[in-house]
Write a protein that holds these residues in place. Structure first.
Motif, PDB file in Angstrom:
ATOM      1  N   TRP A 136       0.834  -1.198   0.000  1.00 45.78           N
ATOM      2  CA  TRP A 136       0.000   0.000   0.000  1.00 45.78           C
ATOM      3  C   TRP A 136       0.873   1.255   0.000  1.00 45.78           C
ATOM      4  CZ3 TRP A 136      -4.920   0.009  -1.217  1.00 45.78           C
ATOM      5  CH2 TRP A 136      -5.637  -1.182  -1.078  1.00 45.78           C
ATOM      6  N   VAL A 137       2.163   1.083  -0.242  1.00 43.37           N
ATOM      7  CA  VAL A 137       3.091   2.213  -0.267  1.00 43.37           C
ATOM      8  C   VAL A 137       3.188   2.726  -1.702  1.00 43.37           C
ATOM      9  CG1 VAL A 137       5.455   2.965   0.170  1.00 43.37           C
ATOM     10  CG2 VAL A 137       4.384   1.257   1.667  1.00 43.37           C
ATOM     11  N   VAL A 138       2.799   3.980  -1.918  1.00 43.72           N
ATOM     12  CA  VAL A 138       2.865   4.571  -3.245  1.00 43.72           C
ATOM     13  C   VAL A 138       4.325   4.811  -3.595  1.00 43.72           C
ATOM     14  CG1 VAL A 138       2.218   6.558  -4.660  1.00 43.72           C
ATOM     15  CG2 VAL A 138       0.622   5.668  -2.956  1.00 43.72           C
ATOM     16  N   ARG A 139       4.772   4.257  -4.725  1.00 37.37           N
ATOM     17  CA  ARG A 139       6.183   4.372  -5.082  1.00 37.37           C
ATOM     18  C   ARG A 139       6.460   5.530  -6.027  1.00 37.37           C
ATOM     19  NH1 ARG A 139       6.445  -1.009  -8.763  1.00 37.37           N
ATOM     20  NH2 ARG A 139       5.329  -0.143 -10.519  1.00 37.37           N
ATOM     21  N   LYS A 140       5.465   5.977  -6.765  1.00 33.43           N
ATOM     22  CA  LYS A 140       5.662   7.118  -7.651  1.00 33.43           C
ATOM     23  C   LYS A 140       4.310   7.722  -8.008  1.00 33.43           C
ATOM     24  CE  LYS A 140       5.553   4.688 -12.064  1.00 33.43           C
ATOM     25  NZ  LYS A 140       6.220   4.455 -13.322  1.00 33.43           N
ATOM     26  N   ARG A 141       4.370   8.920  -8.541  1.00 37.50           N
ATOM     27  CA  ARG A 141       3.145   9.578  -8.990  1.00 37.50           C
ATOM     28  C   ARG A 141       2.715   8.942 -10.307  1.00 37.50           C
ATOM     29  NH1 ARG A 141       3.255  15.917  -8.296  1.00 37.50           N
ATOM     30  NH2 ARG A 141       1.295  15.562  -7.256  1.00 37.50           N
ATOM     31  N   ALA A 142       1.445   8.702 -10.416  1.00 39.74           N
ATOM     32  CA  ALA A 142       0.902   8.116 -11.646  1.00 39.74           C
ATOM     33  C   ALA A 142      -0.562   8.515 -11.753  1.00 39.74           C
ATOM     34  CB  ALA A 142       1.027   6.593 -11.602  1.00 39.74           C
ATOM     35  N   PRO A 143      -1.052   8.694 -12.972  1.00 36.54           N
ATOM     36  CA  PRO A 143      -2.466   9.030 -13.124  1.00 36.54           C
ATOM     37  C   PRO A 143      -3.335   7.826 -12.770  1.00 36.54           C
ATOM     38  CG  PRO A 143      -1.451   8.758 -15.277  1.00 36.54           C
ATOM     39  CD  PRO A 143      -0.355   8.651 -14.259  1.00 36.54           C
ATOM     40  N   LEU A 144      -4.351   8.072 -11.998  1.00 39.43           N
ATOM     41  CA  LEU A 144      -5.327   7.046 -11.644  1.00 39.43           C
ATOM     42  C   LEU A 144      -6.687   7.487 -12.144  1.00 39.43           C
ATOM     43  CD1 LEU A 144      -4.355   6.373  -7.931  1.00 39.43           C
ATOM     44  CD2 LEU A 144      -3.609   5.112  -9.934  1.00 39.43           C
ATOM     45  N   PHE A 145      -7.474   6.557 -12.569  1.00 38.46           N
ATOM     46  CA  PHE A 145      -8.822   6.841 -13.028  1.00 38.46           C
ATOM     47  C   PHE A 145      -9.792   6.036 -12.188  1.00 38.46           C
ATOM     48  CE2 PHE A 145      -5.892   7.366 -16.503  1.00 38.46           C
ATOM     49  CZ  PHE A 145      -6.223   8.624 -16.983  1.00 38.46           C
ATOM     50  N   LEU A 146     -10.811   6.699 -11.722  1.00 40.20           N
ATOM     51  CA  LEU A 146     -11.813   6.061 -10.888  1.00 40.20           C
ATOM     52  C   LEU A 146     -13.174   6.331 -11.515  1.00 40.20           C
ATOM     53  CD1 LEU A 146     -12.012   5.352  -7.384  1.00 40.20           C
ATOM     54  CD2 LEU A 146     -13.741   6.994  -8.025  1.00 40.20           C
ATOM     55  N   LYS A 147     -13.926   5.280 -11.763  1.00 41.69           N
ATOM     56  CA  LYS A 147     -15.248   5.413 -12.360  1.00 41.69           C
ATOM     57  C   LYS A 147     -16.253   4.771 -11.413  1.00 41.69           C
ATOM     58  CE  LYS A 147     -18.467   5.589 -15.581  1.00 41.69           C
ATOM     59  NZ  LYS A 147     -18.888   6.602 -16.455  1.00 41.69           N
ATOM     60  N   VAL A 148     -17.183   5.573 -10.918  1.00 40.99           N
ATOM     61  CA  VAL A 148     -18.261   5.058 -10.079  1.00 40.99           C
ATOM     62  C   VAL A 148     -19.446   4.803 -11.003  1.00 40.99           C
ATOM     63  CG1 VAL A 148     -19.777   5.508  -8.134  1.00 40.99           C
ATOM     64  CG2 VAL A 148     -17.430   6.378  -8.105  1.00 40.99           C
ATOM     65  N   GLN A 149     -19.860   3.561 -11.067  1.00 38.04           N
ATOM     66  CA  GLN A 149     -20.955   3.191 -11.957  1.00 38.04           C
ATOM     67  C   GLN A 149     -22.304   3.400 -11.265  1.00 38.04           C
ATOM     68  OE1 GLN A 149     -19.489  -0.827 -12.870  1.00 38.04           O
ATOM     69  NE2 GLN A 149     -19.154  -0.078 -14.963  1.00 38.04           N
ATOM     70  N   GLU A 150     -23.338   3.247 -12.039  1.00 38.56           N
ATOM     71  CA  GLU A 150     -24.695   3.362 -11.500  1.00 38.56           C
ATOM     72  C   GLU A 150     -24.941   2.255 -10.467  1.00 38.56           C
ATOM     73  OE1 GLU A 150     -27.122   5.676 -12.157  1.00 38.56           O
ATOM     74  OE2 GLU A 150     -25.511   6.710 -13.231  1.00 38.56           O
ATOM     75  N   PRO A 151     -25.682   2.561  -9.419  1.00 36.29           N
ATOM     76  CA  PRO A 151     -26.003   1.525  -8.433  1.00 36.29           C
ATOM     77  C   PRO A 151     -26.789   0.374  -9.062  1.00 36.29           C
ATOM     78  CG  PRO A 151     -26.594   3.698  -7.617  1.00 36.29           C
ATOM     79  CD  PRO A 151     -26.233   3.859  -9.062  1.00 36.29           C
ATOM     80  N   VAL A 152     -26.558  -0.800  -8.557  1.00 33.13           N
ATOM     81  CA  VAL A 152     -27.270  -1.991  -9.017  1.00 33.13           C
ATOM     82  C   VAL A 152     -28.218  -2.415  -7.899  1.00 33.13           C
ATOM     83  CG1 VAL A 152     -27.049  -4.400  -9.731  1.00 33.13           C
ATOM     84  CG2 VAL A 152     -25.317  -2.716 -10.427  1.00 33.13           C
ATOM     85  N   SER A 153     -29.488  -2.441  -8.207  1.00 34.35           N
ATOM     86  CA  SER A 153     -30.487  -2.832  -7.221  1.00 34.35           C
ATOM     87  C   SER A 153     -30.442  -4.333  -6.975  1.00 34.35           C
ATOM     88  CB  SER A 153     -31.886  -2.440  -7.710  1.00 34.35           C
ATOM     89  OG  SER A 153     -32.866  -2.925  -6.820  1.00 34.35           O
ATOM     90  N   VAL A 154     -30.585  -4.712  -5.731  1.00 28.49           N
ATOM     91  CA  VAL A 154     -30.629  -6.135  -5.390  1.00 28.49           C
ATOM     92  C   VAL A 154     -32.076  -6.635  -5.292  1.00 28.49           C
ATOM     93  CG1 VAL A 154     -28.404  -6.082  -4.220  1.00 28.49           C
ATOM     94  CG2 VAL A 154     -30.489  -5.724  -2.894  1.00 28.49           C
ATOM     95  N   GLU A 155     -32.995  -5.714  -5.516  1.00 25.04           N
ATOM     96  CA  GLU A 155     -34.414  -6.078  -5.439  1.00 25.04           C
ATOM     97  C   GLU A 155     -34.734  -7.155  -6.472  1.00 25.04           C
ATOM     98  OE1 GLU A 155     -38.701  -3.899  -6.009  1.00 25.04           O
ATOM     99  OE2 GLU A 155     -37.039  -2.739  -5.176  1.00 25.04           O
ATOM    100  N   GLY A 156     -35.442  -8.157  -6.047  1.00 22.59           N
ATOM    101  CA  GLY A 156     -35.838  -9.242  -6.929  1.00 22.59           C
ATOM    102  C   GLY A 156     -34.852 -10.402  -6.942  1.00 22.59           C
ATOM    103  N   TYR A 157     -33.694 -10.238  -6.306  1.00 26.86           N
ATOM    104  CA  TYR A 157     -32.719 -11.317  -6.240  1.00 26.86           C
ATOM    105  C   TYR A 157     -32.873 -12.071  -4.923  1.00 26.86           C
ATOM    106  CZ  TYR A 157     -30.333  -9.447 -10.306  1.00 26.86           C
ATOM    107  OH  TYR A 157     -30.035  -9.014 -11.577  1.00 26.86           O
ATOM    108  N   SER A 158     -32.501 -13.322  -4.958  1.00 23.52           N
ATOM    109  CA  SER A 158     -32.566 -14.156  -3.759  1.00 23.52           C
ATOM    110  C   SER A 158     -31.269 -14.955  -3.680  1.00 23.52           C
ATOM    111  CB  SER A 158     -33.763 -15.111  -3.845  1.00 23.52           C
ATOM    112  OG  SER A 158     -33.553 -16.051  -4.895  1.00 23.52           O
ATOM    113  N   ASP A 159     -31.151 -15.780  -2.656  1.00 24.53           N
ATOM    114  CA  ASP A 159     -29.968 -16.636  -2.540  1.00 24.53           C
ATOM    115  C   ASP A 159     -29.822 -17.524  -3.769  1.00 24.53           C
ATOM    116  OD1 ASP A 159     -29.331 -15.555  -0.104  1.00 24.53           O
ATOM    117  OD2 ASP A 159     -30.221 -17.179   1.073  1.00 24.53           O
ATOM    118  N   ASP A 160     -30.954 -17.912  -4.354  1.00 23.08           N
ATOM    119  CA  ASP A 160     -30.923 -18.782  -5.541  1.00 23.08           C
ATOM    120  C   ASP A 160     -30.409 -18.060  -6.782  1.00 23.08           C
ATOM    121  OD1 ASP A 160     -31.950 -20.847  -4.015  1.00 23.08           O
ATOM    122  OD2 ASP A 160     -34.030 -20.424  -4.579  1.00 23.08           O
ATOM    123  N   THR A 161     -30.534 -16.736  -6.834  1.00 22.94           N
ATOM    124  CA  THR A 161     -30.109 -15.977  -8.013  1.00 22.94           C
ATOM    125  C   THR A 161     -28.904 -15.076  -7.724  1.00 22.94           C
ATOM    126  OG1 THR A 161     -31.728 -14.245  -7.522  1.00 22.94           O
ATOM    127  CG2 THR A 161     -32.411 -15.997  -9.054  1.00 22.94           C
TER     128      THR A 161
END
Length: 75
Positions: free
Chosen positions: A24-49
């Motif tokens: 977890w030690v940053v060794r040099k500067r580098a461009p990072l890209f972070l993309k937060v996607q749309e939330p995914v609903s868990v509604e309608g899912y069960s242990d079986d799916t």
């Protein structure tokens, strides 16, 4: 699924250039890209799916990761 909370997929690209493996030690500067996607609903899912839900979320993350990889290759 048990808590009925949406999943918020996040894609991070570029950490390989900044962080050595198994560290977890940053060794040099580098461009990072972070993309937060749309939330995914868990509604309608069960242990079986649950595997279907996992595959769907992972598929979306992989697609975004591949887009970032293609963009990075063009730069």
């Amino acid at each position: 699924l048990k808590e009925k909370v949406d999943i918020l997929p996040i894609v991070i690209w570029g950490t390989r250039d900044a962080l050595p493996k198994r560290s977890w030690v940053v060794r040099k500067r580098a461009p990072l890209f972070l993309k937060v996607q749309e939330p995914v609903s868990v509604e309608g899912y069960s242990d079986d799916t649950l595997d279907e839900l996992r595959r769907g979320v992972r598929s979306g993350i992989v697609k975004e990761f591949e887009k970032l990889r293609e963009e990075d290759a063009r730069v």
